[in-house]
Scaffold this active site. Structure first.
Site, PDB file in Angstrom:
ATOM      1  N   ASP A  37       1.373   2.526   3.498  1.00  0.00           N
ATOM      2  CA  ASP A  37       0.547   3.726   3.329  1.00  0.00           C
ATOM      3  C   ASP A  37       1.402   4.984   3.419  1.00  0.00           C
ATOM      4  OD1 ASP A  37      -1.723   5.134   2.726  1.00  0.00           O
ATOM      5  OD2 ASP A  37      -2.652   4.942   4.703  1.00  0.00           O
ATOM      6  N   HIS A  63      -5.024  -0.845   5.550  1.00  0.00           N
ATOM      7  CA  HIS A  63      -4.519  -0.132   6.748  1.00  0.00           C
ATOM      8  C   HIS A  63      -5.445  -0.237   7.965  1.00  0.00           C
ATOM      9  CE1 HIS A  63      -7.194   2.808   5.037  1.00  0.00           C
ATOM     10  NE2 HIS A  63      -6.340   3.262   4.170  1.00  0.00           N
ATOM     11  N   HIS A 101       0.866  -1.196   0.000  1.00  0.00           N
ATOM     12  CA  HIS A 101       0.000   0.000   0.000  1.00  0.00           C
ATOM     13  C   HIS A 101       0.900   1.243   0.000  1.00  0.00           C
ATOM     14  CE1 HIS A 101      -3.881   2.028   1.543  1.00  0.00           C
ATOM     15  NE2 HIS A 101      -3.026   2.994   1.199  1.00  0.00           N
ATOM     16  N   HIS A 159     -10.622   1.227   1.380  1.00  0.00           N
ATOM     17  CA  HIS A 159     -10.401   2.140   2.504  1.00  0.00           C
ATOM     18  C   HIS A 159     -11.686   2.089   3.330  1.00  0.00           C
ATOM     19  CE1 HIS A 159      -8.722   5.959   4.362  1.00  0.00           C
ATOM     20  NE2 HIS A 159      -9.920   5.828   4.905  1.00  0.00           N
ATOM     21  N   LYS A 204      -9.064  -0.230  -6.078  1.00  0.00           N
ATOM     22  CA  LYS A 204      -9.124   0.362  -4.737  1.00  0.00           C
ATOM     23  C   LYS A 204     -10.398   1.189  -4.593  1.00  0.00           C
ATOM     24  CE  LYS A 204      -7.701   2.048  -0.733  1.00  0.00           C
ATOM     25  NZ  LYS A 204      -6.532   2.884  -0.517  1.00  0.00           N
ATOM     26  N   HIS A 247       1.606   5.379  -1.658  1.00  0.00           N
ATOM     27  CA  HIS A 247       1.218   6.564  -2.443  1.00  0.00           C
ATOM     28  C   HIS A 247       2.468   7.220  -3.011  1.00  0.00           C
ATOM     29  CE1 HIS A 247      -2.958   6.521  -0.953  1.00  0.00           C
ATOM     30  NE2 HIS A 247      -2.401   6.038   0.148  1.00  0.00           N
TER      31      HIS A 247
HETATM   32  O1  DOR Z   1      -3.460   9.338   5.763  1.00  0.00           O
HETATM   33  C1  DOR Z   1      -3.772   9.012   4.632  1.00  0.00           C
HETATM   34  N1  DOR Z   1      -3.182   9.580   3.557  1.00  0.00           N
HETATM   35  N2  DOR Z   1      -4.723   8.093   4.454  1.00  0.00           N
HETATM   36  C2  DOR Z   1      -5.198   7.805   3.247  1.00  0.00           C
HETATM   37  O2  DOR Z   1      -6.087   6.990   3.164  1.00  0.00           O
HETATM   38  C3  DOR Z   1      -4.716   8.502   2.041  1.00  0.00           C
HETATM   39  C4  DOR Z   1      -3.385   9.044   2.249  1.00  0.00           C
HETATM   40  C5  DOR Z   1      -2.997  10.072   1.188  1.00  0.00           C
HETATM   41  O3  DOR Z   1      -3.186   9.791   0.020  1.00  0.00           O
HETATM   42  O4  DOR Z   1      -2.481  11.132   1.554  1.00  0.00           O
HETATM   43 ZN    ZN Z   2      -3.444   4.949   1.493  1.00  0.00          ZN
END
Ligand code: DOR
Ligand code: ZN
Length: 332
Positions: free
Chosen positions: A237, A165, A12, A131, A94, A14
């Site tokens: 995450d 998460h 997971h 999520h 997702k 980003h």
């Molecule tokens: O804290 C988070 N940041 N939770 C998420 O689900 C998305 C992520 C983000 O993309 O910044």
């Molecule tokens: Zn995430």
């Protein structure tokens, strides 16, 4: 002292786009053999064309590292034709409830309106990652969503569903109730509780969604991770935001953990005499659950210490300025 991991996978992650993506991608592609790349961009990654273009950008940014970006589509109603065309290029889809987190405005309004797509995903064996939070009271959002996981797990028994998460003891317990329900857990939810975020001076760099919960929740997550619960996978995450979006009024949610994931995990598992379980938690479970073989990559950590930079450009990392016991020493 030395510890070796084979082909760690971040289930997971980003990476964002543009300069931020170019900046943060190598921090994961160096240490990990593969990572699931979340699709919550603006606009979201909800077409095959956009997904392939995004994957190309990530491959260019990975700096020659052995690294497999596992692409995700952003959930919307998809036709069978769209799913058939996408299937060989994606790891899963997702689902974000609309407005639940960063860049999720285009998410799902009501699960009941998109059941056809769940049925198609089940038929085509495309995993669903969720999520799982409602719009309720912030500490209860995940727990309130668990009924939806149960509904989906029962109604689509062949659909592989990952609770992304997870942050609560209740979610850990649900894992054992449905054969087709899996979960990822982050590093930070194994480490912190709400006290670390808001118990003293407010710590924007520890603010994320779902928010860190109670000590007993962290304990349940930690015990499941330390045993490498067979349905639990590591997913950082790691979610970079520029410092201007974190240290401000209206702080963005997300911790940037990518540069420290493996050293902190090794320290944590060592402290709990569970180093023998770490390989399964950061790679083996994901491989077995998804029938996926990552590229070969051997990552050796040594107990030489590592001082974490206070900043990586515009991004403040988790544990910035601190000295960690372990460091990634060799990658082959
Ligand atoms: O804290 C988070 N940041 N939770 C998420 O689900 C998305 C992520 C983000 O993309 O910044
Ligand atoms: Zn995430």
């Amino acid at each position: 002292m030395e510890f070796t991991l084979e082909s760690p996978i971040d289930m997971h992650l980003h990476l964002r786009e543009g300069a931020m993506m170019e900046h943060v991608t190598p921090m994961t592609s160096k240490d990990f053999a593969a990572a699931i790349i979340m699709p919550n961009l603006v606009p979201p990654v909800d077409s095959l064309e956009r997904l392939l273009a995004y994957r190309k950008q990530i491959r260019n940014a990975k700096d020659g590292d052995v690294f497999d970006p596992l692409m995700m589509l952003f959930f919307r109603k998809y036709t069978k034709e769209e799913l058939l065309a996408a299937k060989e290029h994606i790891f899963g889809i997702k689902l974000y409830p609309a407005g639940a987190t960063t860049n999720s405005e285009a998410g799902v309004q009501a699960l009941g309106e998109v059941e056809e797509t769940f049925a198609l995903m089940e038929e085509l064996d495309i995993p669903l990652m969720i999520h799982g939070e409602t719009h309720g009271f912030v500490m209860d959002r995940e727990r309130e969503f668990l009924a939806s996981y149960e509904h989906l797990a029962r109604k689509y028994p062949k659909l592989r569903i990952t609770m992304e998460h997870i942050t609560t003891r209740d979610a850990v317990e649900l894992l054992d109730k449905y054969a087709n329900l899996y979960a990822t857990v982050t590093l930070h939810h194994l480490m912190i509780t709400l006290n670390d975020v808001a118990g003293g001076l407010l710590q924007p760099h520890l603010f994320c969604k779902p928010i860190a919960k109670r000590p007993e929740d962290r304990e349940a997550l930690l015990q499941a991770a330390l045993q490498a619960h067979p349905k639990l996978m590591f997913g950082s995450d790691s979610a970079p935001h520029p410092v201007s979006k974190k240290e401000c009024c209206g702080c963005a949610a997300g911790l940037f953990t990518a540069p420290v994931c493996l050293p902190v995990l090794v320290e944590l598992f060592e402290q709990h005499a569970a180093l023998d379980k770490l390989q399964a938690f950061v790679s083996g479970n994901a491989q077995r659950i998804h029938g996926y073989t990552p590229p070969a990559k051997t990552v050796t950590l040594r107990k030489t210490g590592m001082t974490v930079p206070e900043r990586y450009g515009e991004v403040v990392p988790y544990r910035g300025g601190e000295t960690l016991a372990w460091a990634v020493a060799e990658i082959s």
